[in-house]
Enzyme design. Structure first.
Site, mmCIF file in Angstrom:
data_model
loop_
_atom_site.group_PDB
_atom_site.id
_atom_site.type_symbol
_atom_site.label_atom_id
_atom_site.label_comp_id
_atom_site.label_asym_id
_atom_site.label_seq_id
_atom_site.Cartn_x
_atom_site.Cartn_y
_atom_site.Cartn_z
ATOM 1 N N SER A 277 5.595 -4.470 6.123
ATOM 2 C CA SER A 277 5.142 -4.031 7.456
ATOM 3 C C SER A 277 3.932 -4.836 7.937
ATOM 4 O O SER A 277 3.539 -4.699 9.101
ATOM 5 C CB SER A 277 4.815 -2.534 7.436
ATOM 6 O OG SER A 277 3.768 -2.264 6.528
ATOM 7 N N TYR B 294 13.554 -4.666 -2.981
ATOM 8 C CA TYR B 294 13.313 -3.724 -1.878
ATOM 9 C C TYR B 294 13.713 -4.320 -0.537
ATOM 10 O O TYR B 294 13.661 -5.539 -0.355
ATOM 11 C CB TYR B 294 11.819 -3.388 -1.799
ATOM 12 C CG TYR B 294 11.292 -2.672 -3.010
ATOM 13 C CD1 TYR B 294 11.444 -1.294 -3.158
ATOM 14 C CD2 TYR B 294 10.637 -3.379 -4.028
ATOM 15 C CE1 TYR B 294 10.950 -0.632 -4.272
ATOM 16 C CE2 TYR B 294 10.142 -2.726 -5.151
ATOM 17 C CZ TYR B 294 10.305 -1.353 -5.260
ATOM 18 O OH TYR B 294 9.820 -0.701 -6.370
ATOM 19 N N GLY C 275 1.931 1.832 5.663
ATOM 20 C CA GLY C 275 3.261 1.494 6.172
ATOM 21 C C GLY C 275 4.171 1.110 5.018
ATOM 22 O O GLY C 275 3.767 1.154 3.855
ATOM 23 N N LEU D 112 7.391 -3.270 -9.735
ATOM 24 C CA LEU D 112 6.932 -4.349 -8.870
ATOM 25 C C LEU D 112 8.132 -5.163 -8.426
ATOM 26 O O LEU D 112 9.120 -5.272 -9.149
ATOM 27 C CB LEU D 112 5.931 -5.252 -9.617
ATOM 28 C CG LEU D 112 4.681 -4.550 -10.168
ATOM 29 C CD1 LEU D 112 3.718 -5.578 -10.746
ATOM 30 C CD2 LEU D 112 3.979 -3.709 -9.117
ATOM 31 N N GLY D 113 8.059 -5.708 -7.220
ATOM 32 C CA GLY D 113 9.181 -6.516 -6.755
ATOM 33 C C GLY D 113 9.009 -6.952 -5.319
ATOM 34 O O GLY D 113 8.064 -6.543 -4.641
ATOM 35 N N CYS E 290 13.956 -2.858 10.149
ATOM 36 C CA CYS E 290 15.036 -2.391 9.271
ATOM 37 C C CYS E 290 16.027 -3.531 9.025
ATOM 38 O O CYS E 290 16.528 -4.146 9.967
ATOM 39 C CB CYS E 290 15.739 -1.203 9.922
ATOM 40 S SG CYS E 290 17.181 -0.657 8.985
ATOM 41 N N ASP F 112 -6.542 -3.679 -1.680
ATOM 42 C CA ASP F 112 -5.108 -3.788 -1.389
ATOM 43 C C ASP F 112 -4.301 -3.008 -2.430
ATOM 44 O O ASP F 112 -4.800 -2.733 -3.526
ATOM 45 C CB ASP F 112 -4.677 -5.265 -1.380
ATOM 46 C CG ASP F 112 -3.393 -5.481 -0.562
ATOM 47 O OD1 ASP F 112 -2.927 -4.540 0.106
ATOM 48 O OD2 ASP F 112 -2.853 -6.607 -0.591
ATOM 49 N N GLU F 113 -3.061 -2.648 -2.085
ATOM 50 C CA GLU F 113 -2.150 -1.918 -2.982
ATOM 51 C C GLU F 113 -2.817 -0.650 -3.530
ATOM 52 O O GLU F 113 -2.719 -0.339 -4.727
ATOM 53 C CB GLU F 113 -1.685 -2.823 -4.142
ATOM 54 C CG GLU F 113 -1.015 -4.129 -3.706
ATOM 55 C CD GLU F 113 0.399 -3.964 -3.145
ATOM 56 O OE1 GLU F 113 0.913 -2.817 -3.121
ATOM 57 O OE2 GLU F 113 0.957 -4.980 -2.706
ATOM 58 N N ILE G 179 6.893 3.172 -10.498
ATOM 59 C CA ILE G 179 6.304 1.837 -10.368
ATOM 60 C C ILE G 179 7.304 0.792 -10.816
ATOM 61 O O ILE G 179 7.775 0.787 -11.956
ATOM 62 C CB ILE G 179 5.001 1.714 -11.188
ATOM 63 C CG1 ILE G 179 3.971 2.688 -10.614
ATOM 64 C CG2 ILE G 179 4.470 0.280 -11.163
ATOM 65 C CD1 ILE G 179 2.614 2.617 -11.235
HETATM 66 N N1 LIG Z 1 12.119 -6.889 7.448
HETATM 67 C C1 LIG Z 1 10.911 -7.382 7.751
HETATM 68 N N2 LIG Z 1 10.154 -6.788 8.702
HETATM 69 C C2 LIG Z 1 8.951 -7.297 9.025
HETATM 70 N N3 LIG Z 1 8.382 -8.381 8.436
HETATM 71 C C3 LIG Z 1 9.077 -9.005 7.468
HETATM 72 C C4 LIG Z 1 10.366 -8.542 7.093
HETATM 73 N N4 LIG Z 1 10.819 -9.365 6.112
HETATM 74 C C5 LIG Z 1 9.852 -10.275 5.888
HETATM 75 N N5 LIG Z 1 8.791 -10.090 6.691
HETATM 76 C C6 LIG Z 1 7.547 -10.876 6.652
HETATM 77 O O1 LIG Z 1 6.572 -10.114 5.954
HETATM 78 C C7 LIG Z 1 5.313 -10.284 6.595
HETATM 79 C C8 LIG Z 1 4.387 -9.117 6.226
HETATM 80 O O2 LIG Z 1 3.954 -9.319 4.894
HETATM 81 P P1 LIG Z 1 2.767 -8.489 4.226
HETATM 82 O O3 LIG Z 1 2.575 -9.074 2.851
HETATM 83 O O4 LIG Z 1 1.548 -8.449 5.118
HETATM 84 O O5 LIG Z 1 3.420 -7.036 4.141
HETATM 85 P P2 LIG Z 1 2.915 -5.768 3.337
HETATM 86 O O6 LIG Z 1 3.059 -4.604 4.253
HETATM 87 O O7 LIG Z 1 1.558 -6.001 2.769
HETATM 88 O O8 LIG Z 1 3.998 -5.656 2.166
HETATM 89 P P3 LIG Z 1 3.897 -5.107 0.646
HETATM 90 O O9 LIG Z 1 3.784 -3.602 0.724
HETATM 91 O O10 LIG Z 1 5.173 -5.534 0.018
HETATM 92 O O11 LIG Z 1 2.680 -5.738 0.027
HETATM 93 C C9 LIG Z 1 5.675 -10.383 8.068
HETATM 94 O O12 LIG Z 1 4.682 -11.039 8.823
HETATM 95 C C10 LIG Z 1 6.967 -11.190 8.030
HETATM 96 O O13 LIG Z 1 6.681 -12.577 8.042
HETATM 97 C C1 LIG Z 2 8.360 1.332 -2.611
HETATM 98 C C2 LIG Z 2 7.772 0.972 -3.947
HETATM 99 C C3 LIG Z 2 7.134 -0.239 -4.162
HETATM 100 N N1 LIG Z 2 6.618 -0.558 -5.370
HETATM 101 C C4 LIG Z 2 5.934 -1.842 -5.568
HETATM 102 C C5 LIG Z 2 6.717 -3.053 -5.123
HETATM 103 C C6 LIG Z 2 5.611 -4.033 -4.778
HETATM 104 O O1 LIG Z 2 5.287 -4.756 -5.956
HETATM 105 C C7 LIG Z 2 4.449 -3.122 -4.341
HETATM 106 C C8 LIG Z 2 4.268 -3.022 -2.847
HETATM 107 O O2 LIG Z 2 3.655 -4.121 -2.339
HETATM 108 O O3 LIG Z 2 4.754 -1.819 -4.800
HETATM 109 C C9 LIG Z 2 6.674 0.344 -6.429
HETATM 110 O O4 LIG Z 2 6.173 0.070 -7.524
HETATM 111 N N2 LIG Z 2 7.309 1.555 -6.256
HETATM 112 C C10 LIG Z 2 7.854 1.919 -5.046
HETATM 113 O O5 LIG Z 2 8.391 3.035 -4.936
HETATM 114 ZN ZN LIG Z 3 18.162 0.973 10.356
#
Ligand SMILES: Nc1ncnc2c1ncn2[C@@H]1O[C@H](COP(=O)(O)OP(=O)(O)OP(=O)(O)O)[C@@H](O)[C@H]1O
Ligand SMILES: Cc1cn([C@H]2C[C@H](O)[C@@H](CO)O2)c(=O)[nH]c1=O
Ligand SMILES: [Zn+2]
Length: 192
Positions: free
Chosen positions: A24, A177, A20, A171-172, A149, A92-93, A169
């Site tokens: 997400s 984002y 996702g 990070l952020g 969104c 993860d990642e 790449i």
């Molecule tokens: N726009 C948003 N939509 C949904 N959740 C959001 C949003 N902004 C912040 N959140 C928070 O982010 C949490 C999800 O965080 P999680 O670290 O599990 O996401 P992730 O998919 O692993 O992200 P990333 O790819 O950045 O690591 C949600 O439970 C919510 O508290």
């Molecule tokens: C969407 C996107 C995320 N990222 C990074 C941001 C975050 O540190 C991580 C997603 O959790 O990936 C990239 O490096 N390139 C990308 O295109």
């Molecule tokens: Zn939208």
């Protein structure tokens, strides 16, 4: 919600992929599944790419600040070496791993290990990210999660990069984002 399969007499493991956009809930879902495996007294190991030290050197931390201990690794081969006697392996990642990651997951599953992989399915351009398409193709179970969104409140599939930088790449967090739906992602010219 994903319910762990209970396969009677299973002699192999399997691969679950959680994908996702950013925010997400992939990391939260990974942590939820891994904590349940620990409650079941299974031996669990968690790995993340060494490059991802956003929140913490050794922990996997969700945007909600839920966390679990993990081992940073610089190559997918290390996972194979370090996960030999595990019941469950979390990664993860996964989008940041080298092109050996899908074979490593397959080898672990063949040994009888349950492998749970989380990663971004698309990059900031909306293109398939790294080895994720190959992991998705070889997965036994797939969960696609959605964020909200930040422009319109619809379901978001895309990770929109708010600052001008063409490196794949970067990070952020929320500073760089925001999750967007297809319409809001396209409106700002993120898709060619
Ligand atoms: N726009 C948003 N939509 C949904 N959740 C959001 C949003 N902004 C912040 N959140 C928070 O982010 C949490 C999800 O965080 P999680 O670290 O599990 O996401 P992730 O998919 O692993 O992200 P990333 O790819 O950045 O690591 C949600 O439970 C919510 O508290
Ligand atoms: C969407 C996107 C995320 N990222 C990074 C941001 C975050 O540190 C991580 C997603 O959790 O990936 C990239 O490096 N390139 C990308 O295109
Ligand atoms: Zn939208």
């Amino acid at each position: 919600m994903f319910i762990e399969p209970h396969i009677k007499g299973a002699t192999t493991g399997w691969i679950e992929v959680v994908c996702g956009s950013m925010f997400s809930g992939k990391t939260e879902e990974l942590i939820r599944r891994l904590k349940r495996a620990k409650i079941a007294n299974l031996k669990v190991e968690i790995f993340k790419p060494a490059i991802d030290t956003r929140y913490d050197e050794v922990n996997i931390v969700s945007h909600n600040e839920n966390q679990i201990h993990s081992t940073p690794v610089d190559h997918s081969n290390k996972i194979l070496l370090m996960a030999q006697d595990c019941d469950v392996v979390g990664i993860d990642e996964a989008q940041f791993f080298d092109d050996g990651i899908a074979d490593v997951c397959e080898a672990l599953a063949r040994k009888g290990i349950r492998v749970i992989v989380a990663g971004l399915d698309m990059d900031f351009l909306g293109k398939p990210f790294g080895q994720m398409p190959f992991l998705l193709a070889r997965a036994d179970y797939i969960t696609k999660l959605h964020a909200i969104c930040m422009k319109c409140g619809n379901i978001a599939n895309y990770s929109y990069r708010k600052i001008p930088n063409e490196d794949r790449i970067m990070l952020g967090e929320k500073d760089v984002y925001e999750p967007r739906c297809r319409r809001c992602f396209e409106l700002d010219g993120a898709i060619d």
